[in-house]
Design an enzyme around this catalytic site. Structure first.
Site, mmCIF file in Angstrom:
data_model
loop_
_atom_site.group_PDB
_atom_site.id
_atom_site.type_symbol
_atom_site.label_atom_id
_atom_site.label_comp_id
_atom_site.label_asym_id
_atom_site.label_seq_id
_atom_site.Cartn_x
_atom_site.Cartn_y
_atom_site.Cartn_z
ATOM 1 N NE ARG A 145 -43.012 -18.374 -54.880
ATOM 2 C CZ ARG A 145 -43.568 -19.409 -54.244
ATOM 3 N NH1 ARG A 145 -43.353 -19.617 -52.958
ATOM 4 N NH2 ARG A 145 -44.350 -20.251 -54.885
ATOM 5 N N GLY A 146 -46.562 -16.893 -54.857
ATOM 6 C CA GLY A 146 -47.496 -18.020 -54.910
ATOM 7 C C GLY A 146 -48.894 -17.483 -55.122
ATOM 8 C CB ALA A 147 -51.555 -18.304 -57.534
ATOM 9 N NE ARG A 149 -45.342 -12.063 -59.581
ATOM 10 C CZ ARG A 149 -45.024 -13.318 -59.247
ATOM 11 N NH1 ARG A 149 -45.218 -13.731 -58.012
ATOM 12 N NH2 ARG A 149 -44.549 -14.154 -60.146
ATOM 13 C CD GLN A 172 -40.184 -19.338 -58.085
ATOM 14 O OE1 GLN A 172 -39.234 -19.811 -58.722
ATOM 15 N NE2 GLN A 172 -40.932 -18.358 -58.556
ATOM 16 C CG ASP A 191 -49.208 -18.964 -61.095
ATOM 17 O OD1 ASP A 191 -48.973 -18.210 -60.135
ATOM 18 O OD2 ASP A 191 -48.518 -19.958 -61.363
ATOM 19 C CG ASN A 229 -47.699 -23.909 -62.383
ATOM 20 O OD1 ASN A 229 -48.064 -23.210 -61.449
ATOM 21 N ND2 ASN A 229 -46.841 -24.902 -62.241
ATOM 22 C CE LYS A 230 -43.005 -19.311 -61.297
ATOM 23 N NZ LYS A 230 -43.152 -17.886 -61.602
HETATM 24 C C1 LIG Z 1 -50.053 -22.657 -55.207
HETATM 25 S S1 LIG Z 1 -48.837 -21.563 -55.814
HETATM 26 C C2 LIG Z 1 -49.219 -21.495 -57.481
HETATM 27 C C3 LIG Z 1 -48.088 -20.999 -58.369
HETATM 28 O O1 LIG Z 1 -47.577 -19.690 -58.005
HETATM 29 C C4 LIG Z 1 -46.163 -19.680 -58.255
HETATM 30 O O2 LIG Z 1 -45.746 -18.532 -58.951
HETATM 31 P P1 LIG Z 1 -44.714 -17.458 -58.277
HETATM 32 O O3 LIG Z 1 -43.720 -18.228 -57.465
HETATM 33 O O4 LIG Z 1 -44.119 -16.729 -59.467
HETATM 34 O O5 LIG Z 1 -45.605 -16.559 -57.446
HETATM 35 C C5 LIG Z 1 -45.912 -20.906 -59.077
HETATM 36 O O6 LIG Z 1 -46.242 -20.710 -60.434
HETATM 37 C C6 LIG Z 1 -46.870 -21.874 -58.398
HETATM 38 O O7 LIG Z 1 -47.047 -23.056 -59.084
#
Ligand SMILES: CSC[C@H]1O[C@H](OP(=O)(O)O)[C@H](O)[C@@H]1O
Length: 340
Positions: free
Chosen positions: A46-48, A87, A190, A230, A240-241
Site C-alpha cells: 500500500r501507499g500511492a 484501487r 497505517q 494520493d 490523502n488518507k
Molecule cells: C507516500 S504514500 C501516500 C499515501 O498512500 C496511503 O494510502 P494507503 O495506505 O491507503 O495506500 C496514504 O494515504 C499515504 O499518505
C-alpha cells in the site's frame, strides 16, 4: 534498518505483507498478475508510490504468463485493465500503468524486456524523488523541532525513504535532534506503521490516537505537520488518507504550517479540484473489526479511505523540485518548467 516493501527478481515479485506488520515480518511472492492485483486490493502492499511500482511489475508478470491462446496485445490490455481496477484514488497506479501501455508491441520477448526496464526505471525514479523531497524538507527540521504526520508516507509506502518521512531520515542521519508524533490512522492503522519504521531507524517517534492530534497541536510547540498524498488536483487540493482534513483544520486553527510531500507522479492535472477525484470506499469490516475482534455494533458504517484537503489549508507542497504553493498558478508553472 529501512524495510523494503517491494523486490523483483527473475519473474518473481516479492512484497512485504504490510497487513502483518508491525507484529510479523512476512513476504508474499507473486508469480501471476491476479495475485499482484489482490495484493494491491487487500493492501498487502500500500501507499500511492508503492502501488504504482507494484502495478508496473504486475504488468511484467502478466506478460511472462502469456501462453499464446489469444492476441498478445489484447491479452495485455486485459492485464492492465485488471490492475487498473484495483484501487481508484492514488493516481500513481494509473500513471504507471499508462507508461506500460507505451512499451507493449506484438513482440512478446521484446515487450517483456521493455516492461522490466520500465518497471525498474519507475522504481529507481521513485528512490530519486524520495531523496530529493527529503533534501527540500530538511530546512524545516531545525534542532529540537517537533512534527506530526498522518498515515504512512514512509519507506513502506515507497521504494526508499518515503515522501513525508524522507526529511526525517536525512535529518536523523545528520544527528539533528527532533521528534515526531505519528497518529495511528484508523481504521487500517497505517500511522502505526510509520511509528514502527521510524522507531526501527532510531528516530524519536510517539504514537497517538487520531483524536489526540489537536491536543498535541494545542499543548506542544509543533513546528509543522507533514503528510503524504494520493492525488493532487490542478488547483492544489490534496486527497490523502482519511483523517488528513481534520488534522489540516486543527493545524490552521493553531497556526501550525501544514505541508504535503507531493511527488510529481502524484499530481493529476486533468482534475481541476479535489472534489473531482474518486474516493475509494473500502470494506466496512475495516471499521467494525480489529484483527477479527468485533468492535462495533451492527449499525451502518461509512468507510471512505481518503479525504479532500482544500488548498487553502495547505502551507506548501514539497515536491522533488522544491516547495511550491498549493495553487494552480504555481503547479502549472512547475509542470511547464519540468516539460521545458
Ligand atoms: C507516500 S504514500 C501516500 C499515501 O498512500 C496511503 O494510502 P494507503 O495506505 O491507503 O495506500 C496514504 O494515504 C499515504 O499518505
Amino acid at each position: 534498518m529501512i524495510l523494503q516493501s517491494i523486490q523483483y527478481k527473475d519473474g518473481v515479485l516479492t512484497l512485504l505483507d504490510q497487513t502483518k506488520l508491525p507484529h510479523d515480518i512476512q513476504y508474499v511472492d507473486c508469480t501471476d498478475y491476479e495475485a499482484v492485483a489482490v495484493a494491491i486490493e487487500d493492501m498487502i502492499v500500500r501507499g500511492a508510490p508503492a502501488i504504482g511500482i507494484t502495478a508496473a511489475y504486475g504488468v511484467v508478470i502478466g506478460a511472462l504468463q502469456y501462453n499464446g491462446d489469444k492476441d498478445f496485445k489484447i491479452y495485455m490490455q486485459d492485464v492492465i485493465t485488471r490492475l487498473s481496477n484495483t484501487r481508484p484514488t492514488a493516481i500513481n497506479l494509473l500513471w504507471a500503468l499508462g507508461r506500460t501501455k507505451e512499451v507493449i508491441t506484438e513482440d512478446v520477448n521484446q515487450t517483456i524486456v521493455a516492461l522490466e526496464n520500465l518497471a525498474q526505471h519507475i522504481y529507481e525514479e521513485d528512490k530519486s524523488i524520495n531523496d530529493r523531497i527529503g533534501k527540500h524538507t530538511l530546512p524545516l527540521i531545525k534542532p529540537n523541532s517537533t512534527f506530526i504526520t498522518h498515515c504512512n508516507p514512509g519507506s513502506l509506502a515507497t521504494s526508499a525513504l518515503g515522501t513525508a518521512t524522507a526529511g526525517f531520515y536525512l535529518a536523523h542521519a545528520q544527528e539533528i535532534p527532533f521528534k515526531v508524533f505519528s497518529d495511528e490512522t484508523r481504521p487500517r492503522f497505517q500511522g502505526a506503521l510509520t511509528a514502527f519504521e521510524l522507531s526501527q531507524a532510531g528516530i524519536d517517534v510517539t504514537t497517538i490516537t487520531d483524536s489526540t492530534t489537536a491536543t498535541v497541536l494545542q499543548q506542544q510547540d509543533v513546528t509543522a505537520v507533514i503528510v503524504g498524498c494520493d492525488r493532487v488536483a490542478l488547483n492544489g487540493d490534496v486527497v490523502n488518507k482519511i483523517g488528513t482534513l481534520p488534522l489540516a483544520i486543527a493545524a490552521k486553527f493553531y497556526n501550525v504550517p501544514f505541508y504535503v510531500a507531493a511527488p510529481t507522479p502524484t499530481f493529476d492535472l486533468t482534475v481541476s479540484s479535489g472534489d473531482a477525484i474518486p474516493i475509494e470506499a473500502r470494506n466496512t469490516r475495516e471499521v467494525t473489526h480489529i484483527y477479527d475482534n468485533k468492535v462495533a455494533a451492527d449499525v451502518a458504517v461509512y468507510n471512505p479511505a481518503f479525504d479532500i484537503t482544500p488548498n487553502s489549508l495547505i502551507t506548501g507542497l514539497i515536491t522533488e523540485h522544491g516547495i511550491i504553493e498549493a495553487q494552480e498558478q504555481a503547479i502549472t508553472k512547475l509542470f511547464e518548467e519540468i516539460k521545458a
